[in-house]
Design a protein around this motif. Structure first.
Motif, mmCIF file in Angstrom:
data_model
loop_
_atom_site.group_PDB
_atom_site.id
_atom_site.type_symbol
_atom_site.label_atom_id
_atom_site.label_comp_id
_atom_site.label_asym_id
_atom_site.label_seq_id
_atom_site.Cartn_x
_atom_site.Cartn_y
_atom_site.Cartn_z
ATOM 1 N N MET A 193 0.901 -1.253 0.053
ATOM 2 C CA MET A 193 -0.329 0.059 0.092
ATOM 3 C C MET A 193 1.060 1.271 -0.114
ATOM 4 O O MET A 193 0.525 2.229 -0.585
ATOM 5 N N ALA A 194 2.018 1.127 0.598
ATOM 6 C CA ALA A 194 2.731 2.408 0.811
ATOM 7 C C ALA A 194 3.432 2.626 -0.709
ATOM 8 O O ALA A 194 3.529 3.828 -1.094
ATOM 9 N N ALA A 195 3.757 1.568 -1.456
ATOM 10 C CA ALA A 195 4.392 1.854 -2.828
ATOM 11 C C ALA A 195 3.348 2.204 -3.656
ATOM 12 O O ALA A 195 3.695 3.029 -4.456
ATOM 13 N N ALA A 196 2.126 1.764 -3.474
ATOM 14 C CA ALA A 196 0.989 2.232 -4.593
ATOM 15 C C ALA A 196 0.680 3.683 -4.309
ATOM 16 O O ALA A 196 0.702 4.435 -5.249
ATOM 17 N N THR A 197 0.649 4.089 -3.007
ATOM 18 C CA THR A 197 0.259 5.314 -2.620
ATOM 19 C C THR A 197 1.586 6.409 -2.974
ATOM 20 O O THR A 197 1.406 7.597 -3.833
ATOM 21 N N LEU A 198 2.794 6.044 -2.999
ATOM 22 C CA LEU A 198 3.897 6.959 -3.328
ATOM 23 C C LEU A 198 4.058 6.898 -4.997
ATOM 24 O O LEU A 198 4.397 7.861 -5.659
ATOM 25 N N SER A 199 3.668 5.709 -5.611
ATOM 26 C CA SER A 199 3.735 5.867 -7.018
ATOM 27 C C SER A 199 2.621 6.648 -7.660
ATOM 28 O O SER A 199 2.627 7.313 -8.629
ATOM 29 N N LEU A 200 1.212 6.520 -6.956
ATOM 30 C CA LEU A 200 0.107 7.248 -7.522
ATOM 31 C C LEU A 200 0.121 8.701 -7.251
ATOM 32 O O LEU A 200 -0.374 9.440 -7.978
ATOM 33 N N GLY A 201 0.624 9.099 -6.096
ATOM 34 C CA GLY A 201 0.831 10.260 -5.445
ATOM 35 C C GLY A 201 -0.573 10.764 -5.006
ATOM 36 O O GLY A 201 -1.164 11.918 -4.890
ATOM 37 N N ASN A 202 -1.408 9.709 -4.557
ATOM 38 C CA ASN A 202 -2.731 10.154 -3.776
ATOM 39 C C ASN A 202 -2.788 10.252 -2.568
ATOM 40 O O ASN A 202 -3.931 10.425 -1.738
ATOM 41 N N GLY A 203 -1.815 10.347 -1.954
ATOM 42 C CA GLY A 203 -1.875 10.450 -0.233
ATOM 43 C C GLY A 203 -0.402 10.419 0.352
ATOM 44 O O GLY A 203 0.751 10.580 -0.316
ATOM 45 N N TYR A 256 -3.909 15.865 -4.254
ATOM 46 C CA TYR A 256 -3.860 14.450 -3.982
ATOM 47 C C TYR A 256 -5.317 13.762 -4.642
ATOM 48 O O TYR A 256 -5.152 12.811 -5.145
ATOM 49 N N ARG A 257 -6.157 14.617 -4.699
ATOM 50 C CA ARG A 257 -7.341 14.243 -5.262
ATOM 51 C C ARG A 257 -7.283 14.149 -6.890
ATOM 52 O O ARG A 257 -7.652 13.239 -7.716
ATOM 53 N N ARG A 258 -6.484 14.873 -7.367
ATOM 54 C CA ARG A 258 -6.007 15.113 -8.812
ATOM 55 C C ARG A 258 -5.095 13.946 -9.226
ATOM 56 O O ARG A 258 -5.397 13.757 -10.454
ATOM 57 N N ALA A 259 -4.577 13.179 -8.433
ATOM 58 C CA ALA A 259 -4.064 12.233 -8.662
ATOM 59 C C ALA A 259 -4.750 10.939 -9.390
ATOM 60 O O ALA A 259 -4.298 10.349 -10.294
ATOM 61 N N TYR A 260 -5.988 10.769 -8.810
ATOM 62 C CA TYR A 260 -6.731 9.994 -9.754
ATOM 63 C C TYR A 260 -7.128 10.146 -10.951
ATOM 64 O O TYR A 260 -7.428 9.368 -11.938
ATOM 65 N N GLN A 261 -7.142 11.500 -11.390
ATOM 66 C CA GLN A 261 -7.513 11.929 -12.750
ATOM 67 C C GLN A 261 -6.210 11.646 -13.789
ATOM 68 O O GLN A 261 -6.339 11.466 -14.828
ATOM 69 N N ARG A 262 -5.164 11.744 -13.109
ATOM 70 C CA ARG A 262 -4.044 11.296 -13.983
ATOM 71 C C ARG A 262 -3.810 9.966 -14.143
ATOM 72 O O ARG A 262 -2.660 9.639 -15.050
ATOM 73 N N SER A 263 -3.994 8.976 -13.683
ATOM 74 C CA SER A 263 -4.034 7.713 -13.785
ATOM 75 C C SER A 263 -5.007 6.648 -13.933
ATOM 76 O O SER A 263 -6.208 7.046 -13.573
ATOM 77 N N PRO A 264 -4.421 5.697 -14.739
ATOM 78 C CA PRO A 264 -5.648 4.686 -15.307
ATOM 79 C C PRO A 264 -5.920 3.602 -14.118
ATOM 80 O O PRO A 264 -6.510 2.547 -14.460
ATOM 81 N N MET A 265 -5.290 3.693 -12.773
ATOM 82 C CA MET A 265 -5.364 2.665 -11.769
ATOM 83 C C MET A 265 -6.803 2.446 -11.509
ATOM 84 O O MET A 265 -7.279 1.548 -11.131
ATOM 85 N N LEU A 266 -7.525 3.501 -11.204
ATOM 86 C CA LEU A 266 -9.251 3.179 -10.895
ATOM 87 C C LEU A 266 -9.885 2.197 -11.912
ATOM 88 O O LEU A 266 -10.586 1.503 -11.412
ATOM 89 N N GLY A 267 -9.490 2.310 -13.166
ATOM 90 C CA GLY A 267 -9.996 1.210 -14.123
ATOM 91 C C GLY A 267 -9.674 -0.132 -13.882
ATOM 92 O O GLY A 267 -10.280 -1.132 -13.710
ATOM 93 N N LYS A 268 -8.254 -0.146 -13.539
ATOM 94 C CA LYS A 268 -7.672 -1.435 -13.136
ATOM 95 C C LYS A 268 -8.343 -2.048 -11.743
ATOM 96 O O LYS A 268 -8.535 -3.157 -11.693
#
Length: 510
Positions: free
Chosen positions: A431-441, A466-478
């Motif tokens: 979870m720490a790696a995912a957060t640092l990679s995505l920049g969402n927290g 931090y909310r904008r990180a979700y707009q920049r990444s395709p991870m929510l689809g995955k």
């Protein structure tokens, strides 16, 4: 003919998001689905296209072991069963009440001095007998309760010796002796499966895998073929089991039943690899995250949901935690941070607001003078959880360093992501790696209150970033259930011999 699928869960269905998602995905794919789980105090969930059956599991065999402890040499005075303990305790309470009434009568009914003296002497004798009985009952009660506590957590030398000897038994016999609850589940769920006559059983969790396999054997004897999918969703198997007996029971149960499953799915890559190696599975388990369904979100901030449940205005900062509570979940860190975060409120969305550890957290908040800023809320249906959480400012996952916390994305982390919440997570590996990679927290040192305060403060000062990180990444689809259910439906199609039904497409960039 439509393939009949039974989704079998050892859980109360209202709180089991994965069981509900699996059942709905199968129903949407055109299967005839029955969802079976434990009965609870509230109505069962209503799922479109799914027959929901709740079953009472009295746990008679499991509780018998606890209620009738073997006192042995350590507790020779202990009551032999719960019924005897309750009877003697109730009898003592009644005697005390009657003696109180008798003491009141002495000054009312016996006016002549001689009669009153005789009555008081008799009363003194009865009181003395009562005191002796009370001391004796309390001694036996204390020993009984100590024996029960040892039964609940069998970690003594003799318990460990008995566990070690049980490991010498064949696995098929050892699990019955070590975990009687599995036989309770067989008695409760077995007849229901036989009546529903499914062609495929999705066993959600280790404890119901054996139930599903034995139902398949009975069906084969009756001339029907039943496939079994084991949903080994508990990464907790990578962590401590509570006692050597519990670990031995889990190991014996898996060794007896894992190889019998026709297919295995699980929730994280690390556990999938461990299962493949440990049980020599011919096909690697499919990894299916317990993710919410993807839904579009407007840019305008929601002020309903959890914020409305806490009766807070839109300008009051609010952090939220969704999921079960336990010491290793790290919620005490969040509570102890509240005095240093001034006007921040915390909402814990929990399956049982009256649970013992929830009371512990409330008491600690009261000691710190922040009880008014801690809100305990009940679960909401899985399809509503992301929208419900969206009105908060931060989602927290403050778990401690344990093996099963290190290897996967927690369901609540995915719920926060779909709510587009900034997250604050402890420095557990995945979870720490995912957060640092995505920049969402932000990431903080587990169980470090000061570092938690720093991380929460950093997020509160720049929430839009931090909310904008979700707009920049395709991870929510995955990380959406539309995507994650695909491998599960492929497993169903392969075992049932039906065409694969693709789930609804999710845009790669959200």
């Amino acid at each position: 003919m439509t393939t009949r699928i039974a989704v079998l869960a050892d859980s109360t269905l209202g709180n089991d998001s994965r069981a509900q998602r699996v059942a709905r995905a199968a129903a949407d794919a055109g299967y005839d689905v029955t969802l079976i789980g434990r009965a609870e105090g509230r109505p069962a969930p209503v799922l479109k296209g799914v027959a929901v059956i709740t079953v009472d599991v009295p746990e008679t065999l499991r509780r018998h072991r606890i209620r009738r402890p073997r006192p042995g040499l350590r507790w020779p005075l202990a009551y032999r069963c719960a019924e005897a303990h309750r009877y003697r305790t109730a009898q003592l309470a009644v005697r005390e009440q009657l003696l109180g009434t008798r003491a009141a009568e002495l000054g009312v009914m016996y006016r002549p001095l001689v009669r009153q003296a005789a009555a008081r002497a008799a009363y003194s004798l009865a009181r003395a007998r009562y005191e002796v009985r009370r001391a004796w009952t309390r001694a036996r009660s204390a020993q009984y309760q100590a024996a029960v506590r040892r039964r609940r957590v069998p970690d003594g030398f003799l318990d460990d010796l008995a566990t070690a000897l049980s490991r010498l038994m064949p696995a098929r016999r050892a699990w019955r002796r070590l975990e009687p609850l599995l036989l309770d589940l067989e008695a409760a769920y077995g007849p229901v499966l036989d009546e529903r006559r499914p062609q495929l059983i999705h066993a959600r969790g280790r404890r119901v895998l054996g139930v599903a396999l034995r139902a398949a054997v009975r069906a084969e004897a009756a001339g029907r073929s039943v496939k079994v999918v084991w949903d080994a969703d508990e990464c907790a198997a990578l962590g401590p089991a509570g006692s050597r007996r519990a670990a031995a029971a889990r190991d014996a149960d898996e060794r007896a039943h894992a190889a019998g499953a026709d297919a295995v799915v699980t929730v994280c890559e690390a556990y999938a690899e461990q299962l493949r190696t440990r049980h020599k599975l011919p096909v690697p388990p499919a990894v299916v995250l317990n993710a919410p369904a993807y839904q579009e979100r407007s840019e305008q901030r929601d002020v309903g949901g959890v914020r409305a449940a806490c009766r807070l205005g839109p300008d009051v900062p609010l952090l939220v935690h969704s999921g079960a509570v336990a010491p290793e979940r790290g919620l005490l860190t969040a509570v102890e941070a509240l005095p240093k975060l001034y006007d921040l409120h915390a909402a814990f969305v929990v399956p049982d607001p009256g649970a013992a550890y929830v009371r512990t957290l409330i008491e600690r908040a009261a000691e710190l003078g922040v009880a008014s800023r801690l809100h305990i809320l009940p679960f909401v249906p899985p399809e509503e959880i992301a929208r419900y959480l969206a009105s908060a400012d931060i989602g927290v996952v403050p778990v401690h360093h344990l093996p099963h916390h290190e290897v996967g994305l927690a369901a609540r982390y995915l719920e926060y992501a779909h709510a587009r919440l900034p997250v604050v997570v402890s420095d557990v590996r995945v979870m720490a790696a995912a957060t640092l990679s995505l920049g969402n927290g932000e990431v903080f040192r587990a169980a470090d209150t000061a570092d938690f305060v720093r991380a929460v403060g950093a997020v509160l000062t720049n929430r839009p970033r931090y909310r904008r990180a979700y707009q920049r990444s395709p991870m929510l689809g995955k990380w959406s259930w539309q995507t994650q259910s695909g491998p599960l439906l492929e497993v169903y199609a392969r075992l049932a011999g039906t065409p694969t039904v693709a789930g609804p497409a999710v845009l790669a960039r959200t």
